[in-house]
Design an enzyme around this catalytic site. Structure first.
Site, mmCIF file in Angstrom:
data_model
loop_
_atom_site.group_PDB
_atom_site.id
_atom_site.type_symbol
_atom_site.label_atom_id
_atom_site.label_comp_id
_atom_site.label_asym_id
_atom_site.label_seq_id
_atom_site.Cartn_x
_atom_site.Cartn_y
_atom_site.Cartn_z
ATOM 1 N N GLY A 32 0.745 -1.254 0.000
ATOM 2 C CA GLY A 32 0.000 0.000 0.000
ATOM 3 C C GLY A 32 0.770 1.297 0.000
ATOM 4 O O GLY A 32 0.131 2.356 -0.016
ATOM 5 N N CYS A 80 -1.183 3.136 -5.506
ATOM 6 C CA CYS A 80 -1.786 1.982 -4.836
ATOM 7 C C CYS A 80 -2.880 2.445 -3.867
ATOM 8 O O CYS A 80 -2.677 3.402 -3.117
ATOM 9 C CB CYS A 80 -0.729 1.188 -4.086
ATOM 10 S SG CYS A 80 -1.337 -0.346 -3.351
ATOM 11 N N GLY A 125 8.088 0.440 -2.664
ATOM 12 C CA GLY A 125 7.010 1.411 -2.647
ATOM 13 C C GLY A 125 7.221 2.554 -1.669
ATOM 14 O O GLY A 125 7.916 2.420 -0.663
ATOM 15 N N MET A 127 -0.561 -1.969 -10.731
ATOM 16 C CA MET A 127 -0.911 -3.294 -11.229
ATOM 17 C C MET A 127 -2.247 -3.754 -10.651
ATOM 18 O O MET A 127 -2.807 -4.759 -11.084
ATOM 19 C CB MET A 127 0.199 -4.295 -10.901
ATOM 20 C CG MET A 127 1.508 -4.002 -11.632
ATOM 21 S SD MET A 127 1.353 -4.041 -13.421
ATOM 22 C CE MET A 127 1.425 -5.804 -13.713
ATOM 23 N N ARG A 130 -2.568 -11.303 -9.308
ATOM 24 C CA ARG A 130 -1.671 -10.661 -8.346
ATOM 25 C C ARG A 130 -2.455 -10.192 -7.114
ATOM 26 O O ARG A 130 -1.901 -10.084 -6.018
ATOM 27 C CB ARG A 130 -0.991 -9.476 -9.045
ATOM 28 C CG ARG A 130 0.142 -8.803 -8.309
ATOM 29 C CD ARG A 130 0.653 -7.662 -9.189
ATOM 30 N NE ARG A 130 1.819 -7.029 -8.630
ATOM 31 C CZ ARG A 130 2.968 -6.846 -9.280
ATOM 32 N NH1 ARG A 130 3.107 -7.299 -10.504
ATOM 33 N NH2 ARG A 130 3.981 -6.225 -8.723
#
Length: 522
Positions: free
Chosen positions: A340, A345, A379, A427, A440
Site C-alpha cells: 500500500g 496503490c 514502494g 498493477m 496478483r
C-alpha cells in the site's frame, strides 16, 4: 525532577539505533517522512562510498535499486539501462510468456563481451539465402560465422560481401576460410574474456571479430571489438554496470502462479515458462502478488525452488517478520516489503490493510536476520533521502513512479500543453488487471459474476529524461547519506544508523522554505 548534568548526558539515549528506536515507537507505525537520521563521525568521502549489494549469494548489484515489475515501468529497454547503471530491472508478466522470454533475451545479449552460441549459417547457402534470412528474422547484423556439414567452424562471412550484388555467390566462396580468420581456444578465454579479447584486438590491428572454439573446432562464442570498447568505456563511468559471470547484463522477470481451471497450480506450465527464462540466463524470478504471505505464493516458491535449485527467487509482498520467515522457508532468497505505500496503490483505502513502510521494513528485517535472507523495500519512495532511510533496514529498493517518466519506460509519449507525459498505473488498477495482473490481487478476470475490485489507480508521469540521468543523482544522494553516517558500505549503513522522530514542523524545516526558488535553464 533534576536535570542531567553534562557529565551524565548520553547522546545515544536520544538518537537511537533501529532496535531501540522502533521498540520505543511500537505504538506508532512510521513512514519515511516521520523520521530523520542522525549524523555520525566520518572518515569517508561520499563519492568513495560503495553502493554494492546482493540479492542472493549469486546475484550482486553495483547499485541497490531495482525497477518495478509493472507494465508501465519495466520492459527490456528499462531493464537494459537499469543494469547499465548498476541496478536491475524486473520485467513484468502482463504479456505473453514467449514475449517475456524474448525480452529477457534482448537484455542478456546487449553488449555481451563473449557472445555464447552465436547465430551461424551453413556453408552450402548462397548469399541471396543469407539476405532472405536477415529480412525474415529481422537481424541487425550481417557478419556470420560459417559452419560445415559437421557443424564445425568453417570460416567467417563478412558484412562487406553480404550485399544484393553478390546474391548469386556461394557462401563457401565468399567467406574468409578458417585459415584466414582468428580463433582462440575457449580454455584461454573463459577465465577473463574481456581482458583476453582486449589484448587480442590491441595486438591484431584492424581485426574486429574473435572466434572462440573448443578442441574439436566447434564454435563456442564470438567476441566483437565494438563490445569490448564499450565495456572498457563503462569502466570509467561512476555507475558501473551489473553483469553476471559471463559479462552479460543482469535481469529479472516476474512470474505468476499459473493455475488450472480447477484452481490448482499448473506445475507443468510454471516449470516450462521458468525453464525457458533460465535457458535465456535470467538472473532472478520474482513471484509477485499483493499478499505474499499466502499458501499460493508459498507453494509456487517451493515448486520453483525444487525445479531450479540455483535460481535467485524474489517473493512478496509482505509486511511482517512472519511473512518473511514463511517465504524464506519456502525457498526465497529475497523478499519484497510493502503493501500500500505506492503512489498509485489504493490497497489501504480499499482493503483497510497495510503498514506504513518504515515500520514494516523494521519488523520484516527481524525475520530476515533470523533466516539469513535479503529484503527489498518496495514502494513509497519519492526522493533519495527515502532510499537512505530504507537502506538502513533493507538490502535494496524498488522504484516505480520515479522511473515511470523515463524515456525507456514502456508506453507512448503523450503531449499535453507542450509537455510530454507517459501513462503510469498500478498493477491493481482495473486496466492492468483486465490485461492479466488480476491474479496478483487474488482475483479472476474471467469471473463474470462480479466486477474486479481495483486496488490501484491510473495516472500520468511527466517525462523527465533517461534512466541514467534519473539514477545518477539518486546514487549521489545515497552516497551523501552514507557519508553523513560514516558508512563506507550498505551493510555498514545498517549498523551505524541512528533514528529520531520528527514533527510535521520538522518535516517542513527539512525542505527548502521561506525563499523564492530560482531555477536557471540553459
Amino acid at each position: 525532577m533534576a536535570s542531567l548534568s553534562s557529565n551524565d548526558f548520553n547522546e545515544d539515549n536520544y538518537y537511537l539505533g533501529s532496535d531501540d528506536f522502533f521498540t520505543a515507537q511500537r505504538d506508532n507505525a512510521l513512514t519515511y517522512d516521520d523520521v530523520s537520521l542522525a549524523t555520525n563521525y566520518t572518515e569517508i568521502l561520499p563519492r568513495n562510498a560503495s553502493l554494492a549489494t546482493s540479492l542472493s549469494d549469486r546475484l550482486k548489484l553495483n547499485l541497490p535499486i531495482l525497477s518495478s515489475d509493472m507494465d508501465t515501468v519495466t520492459e527490456y529497454q528499462m531493464a537494459i539501462h537499469m543494469a547499465l547503471s548498476g541496478g536491475m530491472g524486473i520485467i513484468h508478466y502482463n504479456m505473453p510468456y514467449r514475449e517475456q522470454v524474448s525480452q529477457v533475451t534482448r537484455v542478456k545479449y546487449h553488449i555481451n563481451g563473449l557472445l555464447p552460441n552465436p547465430i551461424t549459417i551453413p556453408d552450402h547457402l548462397m548469399i541471396g539465402d543469407v539476405l532472405s534470412l536477415i529480412e525474415e528474422k529481422g537481424y541487425k547484423f550481417r557478419t556470420f560465422p560459417v559452419v560445415d556439414e559437421t557443424k564445425r567452424l568453417a570460416g567467417l562471412l563478412s558484412s562487406r560481401v553480404v550485399k544484393e550484388r553478390y546474391s548469386g555467390l556461394a557462401v563457401k566462396d565468399a567467406m574468409d576460410s578458417i585459415e584466414q580468420v582468428h580463433t582462440m581456444n575457449q580454455k584461454d578465454v573463459l577465465h577473463d574474456p574481456i581482458t583476453v579479447a582486449d589484448a587480442f584486438f590491441s595486438k591484431h590491428i584492424g581485426i574486429n571479430k574473435l572466434l572462440v572454439v573448443d578442441d574439436d573446432r566447434f564454435l563456442k562464442g564470438i567476441v566483437s571489438l565494438s563490445d569490448i570498447e564499450r565495456i572498457n568505456a563503462e569502466s570509467q563511468s561512476v555507475l558501473k554496470p551489473a553483469r553476471d559471470s559471463d559479462f552479460r547484463l543482469v535481469v529479472g522477470a516476474a512470474i505468476s502462479a499459473i493455475r488450472k481451471p480447477d484452481g490448482t497450480l499448473d506445475h507443468d506450465a510454471i516449470a516450462k515458462h521458468v525453464g525457458n527464462l533460465v535457458t535465456e540466463k535470467v538472473d532472478a524470478v520474482a513471484v509477485s502478488t499483493a499478499h505474499g504471505h499466502s499458501a499460493g505464493v508459498g507453494e509456487t516458491v517451493k515448486f520453483v525452488r525444487s525445479q531450479f535449485p540455483d535460481l535467485t527467487i524474489i517473493a512478496g509482498n509482505v509486511t511482517s517478520a512472519s511473512g518473511v520467515e514463511y517465504l524464506a522457508d519456502c525457498g526465497a532468497n529475497a523478499i519484497k516489503i510493502g503493501q500500500g505505500p505506492g503512489s498509485i496503490c489504493t490497497t489501504r483505502i480499499v482493503a483497510g490493510v497495510g503498514i506504513p513502510q518504515l515500520t514494516a521494513l523494521y519488523v520484516a528485517s527481524q525475520g530476515a536476520k533470523k533466516k539469513g535472507v535479503r529484503i527489498i523495500a518496495d514502494g513509497g519512495i519519492t526522493k533519495s533521502g527515502d532510499m537512505v532511510k530504507a537502506l538502513t533496514l533493507s538490502d535494496a529498493v524498488i522504484l516505480g513512479g520515479m522511473l515511470a517518466g523515463c524515456r525507456e519506460a514502456p508506453g507512448e509519449l503523450i503531449e499535453i500543453n507542450g509537455k510530454l507525459y507517459k501513462s503510469y498505473r498500478g498493477m491493481g488498477s482495473l486496466s492492468a488487471m483486465e490485461k492479466g495482473s488480476a491474479s496478483r490481487y487474488g482475483q479472476d478476470k474471467k469471473d463474470t459474476t462480479r466486477k474486479l475490485t481495483a486496488e490501484g489507480i491510473e495516472g500520468m508521469k511527466e517525462v523527465q529524461g533517461t534512466v541514467a540521468e534519473t539514477l545518477a543523482p539518486m546514487a549521489g544522494g545515497i552516497q551523501a547519506g552514507m557519508g553523513y553516517l560514516g558508512a563506507a558500505t550498505v551493510p555498514e549503513l545498517k549498523r551505524k544508523a541512528r533514528f529520531v522522530r520528527i514533527s510535521g514542523a520538522g518535516m517542513v524545516e527539512s525542505a527548502p522554505h521561506d525563499v523564492i526558488e530560482v531555477s536557471k535553464r540553459g
